[in-house]
Design an enzyme around this catalytic site. Structure first.
Site, PDB file in Angstrom:
ATOM      1  N   HIS A 285       0.845  -1.199   0.000  1.00  0.00           N
ATOM      2  CA  HIS A 285       0.000   0.000   0.000  1.00  0.00           C
ATOM      3  C   HIS A 285       0.878   1.247   0.000  1.00  0.00           C
ATOM      4  O   HIS A 285       1.803   1.358   0.806  1.00  0.00           O
ATOM      5  CB  HIS A 285      -0.918   0.012   1.231  1.00  0.00           C
TER       6      HIS A 285
ATOM      7  N   LYS B 292       1.328  -0.281  15.222  1.00  0.00           N
ATOM      8  CA  LYS B 292       2.707  -0.300  15.715  1.00  0.00           C
ATOM      9  C   LYS B 292       3.078  -1.512  16.562  1.00  0.00           C
ATOM     10  O   LYS B 292       4.260  -1.781  16.761  1.00  0.00           O
ATOM     11  CB  LYS B 292       2.971   0.965  16.538  1.00  0.00           C
TER      12      LYS B 292
ATOM     13  N   TYR C  50       4.320   6.411  10.132  1.00  0.00           N
ATOM     14  CA  TYR C  50       3.476   5.248   9.828  1.00  0.00           C
ATOM     15  C   TYR C  50       4.278   4.180   9.078  1.00  0.00           C
ATOM     16  O   TYR C  50       4.114   2.983   9.311  1.00  0.00           O
ATOM     17  CB  TYR C  50       2.274   5.688   8.992  1.00  0.00           C
TER      18      TYR C  50
ATOM     19  N   PRO D  28      -3.701   0.125  18.824  1.00  0.00           N
ATOM     20  CA  PRO D  28      -3.425  -0.320  17.455  1.00  0.00           C
ATOM     21  C   PRO D  28      -3.631   0.758  16.375  1.00  0.00           C
ATOM     22  O   PRO D  28      -3.362   0.517  15.217  1.00  0.00           O
ATOM     23  CB  PRO D  28      -4.390  -1.479  17.248  1.00  0.00           C
TER      24      PRO D  28
ATOM     25  N   TYR E  41      -9.198   5.321   7.591  1.00  0.00           N
ATOM     26  CA  TYR E  41      -9.334   5.699   9.004  1.00  0.00           C
ATOM     27  C   TYR E  41     -10.352   6.837   9.045  1.00  0.00           C
ATOM     28  O   TYR E  41     -10.108   7.911   8.505  1.00  0.00           O
ATOM     29  CB  TYR E  41      -8.023   6.220   9.566  1.00  0.00           C
TER      30      TYR E  41
HETATM   31  P1  FAS Z   1       2.847 -11.993  21.659  1.00  0.00           P
HETATM   32  O1  FAS Z   1       1.896 -11.740  22.794  1.00  0.00           O
HETATM   33  O2  FAS Z   1       2.334 -12.053  20.269  1.00  0.00           O
HETATM   34  O3  FAS Z   1       3.572 -13.417  21.898  1.00  0.00           O
HETATM   35  C1  FAS Z   1       3.982 -13.826  23.203  1.00  0.00           C
HETATM   36  C2  FAS Z   1       4.005 -15.346  23.226  1.00  0.00           C
HETATM   37  O4  FAS Z   1       4.462 -15.760  24.513  1.00  0.00           O
HETATM   38  C3  FAS Z   1       2.615 -15.945  23.029  1.00  0.00           C
HETATM   39  O5  FAS Z   1       2.650 -16.958  22.056  1.00  0.00           O
HETATM   40  C4  FAS Z   1       2.258 -16.501  24.411  1.00  0.00           C
HETATM   41  O6  FAS Z   1       1.459 -17.664  24.330  1.00  0.00           O
HETATM   42  C5  FAS Z   1       3.634 -16.808  24.973  1.00  0.00           C
HETATM   43  N1  FAS Z   1       3.679 -16.832  26.440  1.00  0.00           N
HETATM   44  C6  FAS Z   1       3.000 -16.033  27.305  1.00  0.00           C
HETATM   45  N2  FAS Z   1       3.299 -16.379  28.586  1.00  0.00           N
HETATM   46  C7  FAS Z   1       4.193 -17.407  28.524  1.00  0.00           C
HETATM   47  C8  FAS Z   1       4.862 -18.192  29.478  1.00  0.00           C
HETATM   48  N3  FAS Z   1       4.668 -17.989  30.786  1.00  0.00           N
HETATM   49  N4  FAS Z   1       5.704 -19.167  29.059  1.00  0.00           N
HETATM   50  C9  FAS Z   1       5.893 -19.386  27.734  1.00  0.00           C
HETATM   51  N5  FAS Z   1       5.282 -18.672  26.757  1.00  0.00           N
HETATM   52  C10 FAS Z   1       4.441 -17.700  27.155  1.00  0.00           C
HETATM   53  N6  FAS Z   1      -0.727  -4.796  16.766  1.00  0.00           N
HETATM   54  C11 FAS Z   1      -0.835  -4.109  15.620  1.00  0.00           C
HETATM   55  O7  FAS Z   1       0.183  -3.607  15.126  1.00  0.00           O
HETATM   56  N7  FAS Z   1      -2.042  -3.987  14.981  1.00  0.00           N
HETATM   57  C12 FAS Z   1      -3.182  -4.569  15.477  1.00  0.00           C
HETATM   58  O8  FAS Z   1      -4.259  -4.443  14.904  1.00  0.00           O
HETATM   59  C13 FAS Z   1      -3.117  -5.305  16.677  1.00  0.00           C
HETATM   60  N8  FAS Z   1      -4.226  -5.920  17.191  1.00  0.00           N
HETATM   61  C14 FAS Z   1      -4.116  -6.598  18.369  1.00  0.00           C
HETATM   62  C15 FAS Z   1      -5.235  -7.248  18.943  1.00  0.00           C
HETATM   63  C16 FAS Z   1      -5.124  -7.916  20.167  1.00  0.00           C
HETATM   64  C17 FAS Z   1      -6.351  -8.621  20.759  1.00  0.00           C
HETATM   65  C18 FAS Z   1      -3.892  -7.957  20.841  1.00  0.00           C
HETATM   66  C19 FAS Z   1      -3.756  -8.670  22.180  1.00  0.00           C
HETATM   67  C20 FAS Z   1      -2.776  -7.341  20.282  1.00  0.00           C
HETATM   68  C21 FAS Z   1      -2.876  -6.671  19.044  1.00  0.00           C
HETATM   69  N9  FAS Z   1      -1.764  -6.061  18.458  1.00  0.00           N
HETATM   70  C22 FAS Z   1      -1.845  -5.376  17.299  1.00  0.00           C
HETATM   71  C23 FAS Z   1      -0.473  -6.132  19.077  1.00  0.00           C
HETATM   72  C24 FAS Z   1       0.162  -7.467  18.741  1.00  0.00           C
HETATM   73  O9  FAS Z   1       0.208  -7.630  17.366  1.00  0.00           O
HETATM   74  C25 FAS Z   1       1.490  -7.512  19.421  1.00  0.00           C
HETATM   75  O10 FAS Z   1       2.188  -6.294  19.255  1.00  0.00           O
HETATM   76  C26 FAS Z   1       2.375  -8.648  18.938  1.00  0.00           C
HETATM   77  O11 FAS Z   1       1.668  -9.845  19.087  1.00  0.00           O
HETATM   78  C27 FAS Z   1       3.660  -8.618  19.765  1.00  0.00           C
HETATM   79  O12 FAS Z   1       4.343  -9.795  19.553  1.00  0.00           O
HETATM   80  P2  FAS Z   1       5.133 -10.496  20.758  1.00  0.00           P
HETATM   81  O13 FAS Z   1       5.923  -9.485  21.465  1.00  0.00           O
HETATM   82  O14 FAS Z   1       5.776 -11.696  20.176  1.00  0.00           O
HETATM   83  O15 FAS Z   1       3.994 -10.926  21.802  1.00  0.00           O
HETATM   84  C1  PHB Z   2      -5.399  -4.367  10.806  1.00  0.00           C
HETATM   85  O1  PHB Z   2      -5.483  -4.598   9.584  1.00  0.00           O
HETATM   86  O2  PHB Z   2      -5.676  -5.231  11.683  1.00  0.00           O
HETATM   87  C2  PHB Z   2      -4.949  -3.007  11.277  1.00  0.00           C
HETATM   88  C3  PHB Z   2      -4.477  -2.093  10.360  1.00  0.00           C
HETATM   89  C4  PHB Z   2      -4.070  -0.837  10.790  1.00  0.00           C
HETATM   90  C5  PHB Z   2      -4.152  -0.525  12.138  1.00  0.00           C
HETATM   91  C6  PHB Z   2      -4.619  -1.457  13.060  1.00  0.00           C
HETATM   92  C7  PHB Z   2      -5.031  -2.699  12.627  1.00  0.00           C
HETATM   93  O3  PHB Z   2      -3.768   0.709  12.563  1.00  0.00           O
END
Ligand code: FAS
Ligand code: PHB
Length: 395
Positions: free
Chosen positions: A74, A297, A389, A293, A202
């Site tokens: 994009h 980031k 961004y 989100p 957005y």
């Molecule tokens: P993660 O949380 O992805 O991974 C951590 C891992 O550690 C998991 O697999 C977990 O099971 C494991 N773990 C936890 N406790 C443990 C333990 N005690 N022992 C062993 N393993 C353990 N970011 C965006 O940029 N855009 C979005 O739209 C967006 N939407 C999101 C929606 C939700 C519901 C959530 C919760 C987050 C969202 N995020 C979004 C942020 C998300 O993408 C995180 O930034 C990303 O998963 C970060 O990756 P990790 O740091 O690897 O953490």
């Molecule tokens: C998504 O596609 O999940 C998404 C994209 C942009 C954002 C947040 C989420 O800022």
């Protein structure tokens, strides 16, 4: 029996899996320990947009083949307010792009490569406990398949997310997170319908924020601002599509609805630890910080942390711990720029919560209309948005 490795990694999300690849590329031994199943990790629907900076990291380690084949490049985003939709052209403004490629696909690619390498990745572990992290030889203790493991390592990395165990190992007065709770949440849906837009929209509407994103040419990802206490059970598919149509609709444009395959509500908060280092324990990704989100980031910040930490650990194993000693300061300095941008995007595009008096709610809406009118008529403001961004430098 004590097993040994160089880096013990807790968590097989994007941060932990990617760190494993950076260490493998430098022939640094590692073990990844994940407490959920592979299938569960893969099932989590999270981020959707990769910064140019993140694509560059994945490219650098040969992990972007399917991303380039299937990701959607994009050149900008649309900002929308008062029925006006404005395209912020990243390529024209800063010469960079973003790629729409779901976090689930990133994780799948990273998992598959670890399978090819025969990496030591334990899924379904329990009782995962980092010990002696302030000593010369920390250990990771865990149980897999009923067998107790005691893994000695030179370094332990907490890539276990915001609710992981590694944060709890750091004394509260040292972790000392700075936090902000936003008085809004996102209701997110996945729908089996082709996106009704070429690039992300957005939109700020008097009813609140809405966004049209996507996962592929046949799968749409959309979001509605809701109040933090909302129950997803109160949101029928019809109510969701009506809300999206109301907030995203502009003259001459049609939002095409389709079957919703997943819906959930995610609260919005920021939290940044005061340190990502404690003895020989290092935090990366959500384990160290979370962000709303709106600026896309979270995942990208995790990739940036890992790029910095992976290089620092590699150099440390080579004999110099200078880069490792500055990792926390460097990663947190970059994270606070991300927090600022995500806060700016969130405040610009969302309305205050339900307890806000009507006159103040109206003022906050109209001041945001003024801000969006400024951003969409100032090339300088658009360049500032585009620079952040598409991703700041990782160093
Ligand atoms: P993660 O949380 O992805 O991974 C951590 C891992 O550690 C998991 O697999 C977990 O099971 C494991 N773990 C936890 N406790 C443990 C333990 N005690 N022992 C062993 N393993 C353990 N970011 C965006 O940029 N855009 C979005 O739209 C967006 N939407 C999101 C929606 C939700 C519901 C959530 C919760 C987050 C969202 N995020 C979004 C942020 C998300 O993408 C995180 O930034 C990303 O998963 C970060 O990756 P990790 O740091 O690897 O953490
Ligand atoms: C998504 O596609 O999940 C998404 C994209 C942009 C954002 C947040 C989420 O800022």
């Amino acid at each position: 029996m004590t097993e040994r490795t160089t880096v013990g990694i807790v968590g097989a999300g994007p941060a932990g899996l990617l760190l494993g690849h950076l260490l493998a590329a430098a022939n640094v031994p590692f073990v990844i320990v994940e407490n959920r199943s592979r299938e569960h990790v893969l099932s989590r629907i999270r981020a959707g947009v990769l910064e140019q900076s993140s694509v560059d990291v994945l490219d650098r380690f040969g992990l972007a083949d399917r991303l380039h084949a299937e990701g959607l490049v994009h050149g900008g985003i649309h900002l929308q307010v008062e029925g006006r939709r404005f395209h912020v052209d990243f390529e024209d403004l800063v010469g960079r792009t973003v790629t729409v490629y779901g976090q689930q696909q990133v994780v799948l690619d990273l998992m598959r490569r670890h399978d090819e390498l025969g990496s030591a990745v334990h899924y379904g572990a329990s009782e995962v406990t980092p010990v002696d992290v302030t000593g010369d030889e920390p250990h990771l203790r865990f149980v897999v398949g009923g067998e107790q493991h005691d893994l000695a390592a030179r370094f332990v990395v907490g890539a276990d997310g915001y609710h992981g165990v590694c944060r709890t190992v750091i004394p509260p007065e040292a972790l000392n997170p700075a936090e902000r709770a936003y008085d809004c949440a996102w209701l997110g849906v996945l729908a089996d319908v082709a996106p009704s837009t070429d690039e992300l929209v957005y939109a700020l509407h008097p009813d609140g924020f809405a966004m049209h994103s996507m996962r592929s040419p046949s799968v749409s990802r959309l979001y509605l601002q809701v109040d933090p206490g909302e129950d997803i059970a109160d949101w029928s598919d019809e109510r969701i599509w009506d809300g999206l149509q109301e907030r995203l609709g502009i003259p001459g444009w049609t939002l095409t609805p389709g079957p919703i395959t997943e819906k959930s509500i995610t609260p919005m908060r920021s939290s940044v630890a005061s340190t990502l280092t404690y003895g020989r324990l290092f935090l990366a990704g959500d384990a160290g910080h979370i962000v709303p989100p709106t600026g896309a980031k979270g995942l990208n910040a995790a990739i940036a942390d890992v790029a910095m930490l992976g290089d620092a650990l590699t150099v440390a194993v080579g004999g110099s711990e200078t880069a490792l000693a500055s990792y926390s300061d460097r990663a947190l300095a970059r994270q606070w720029k991300i927090q600022y941008f995500s806060q700016w995007m969130t405040d610009m595009l969302h309305l205050p919560g339900p307890s806000t008096p009507p006159a103040e709610r109206d003022f906050r809406y109209r001041s945001r209309v003024g801000q969006l009118d400024f951003v969409t008529t100032s090339r300088f403001a658009q360049q500032t948005l585009a620079e952040q961004y598409t991703g700041l430098a990782i160093a």
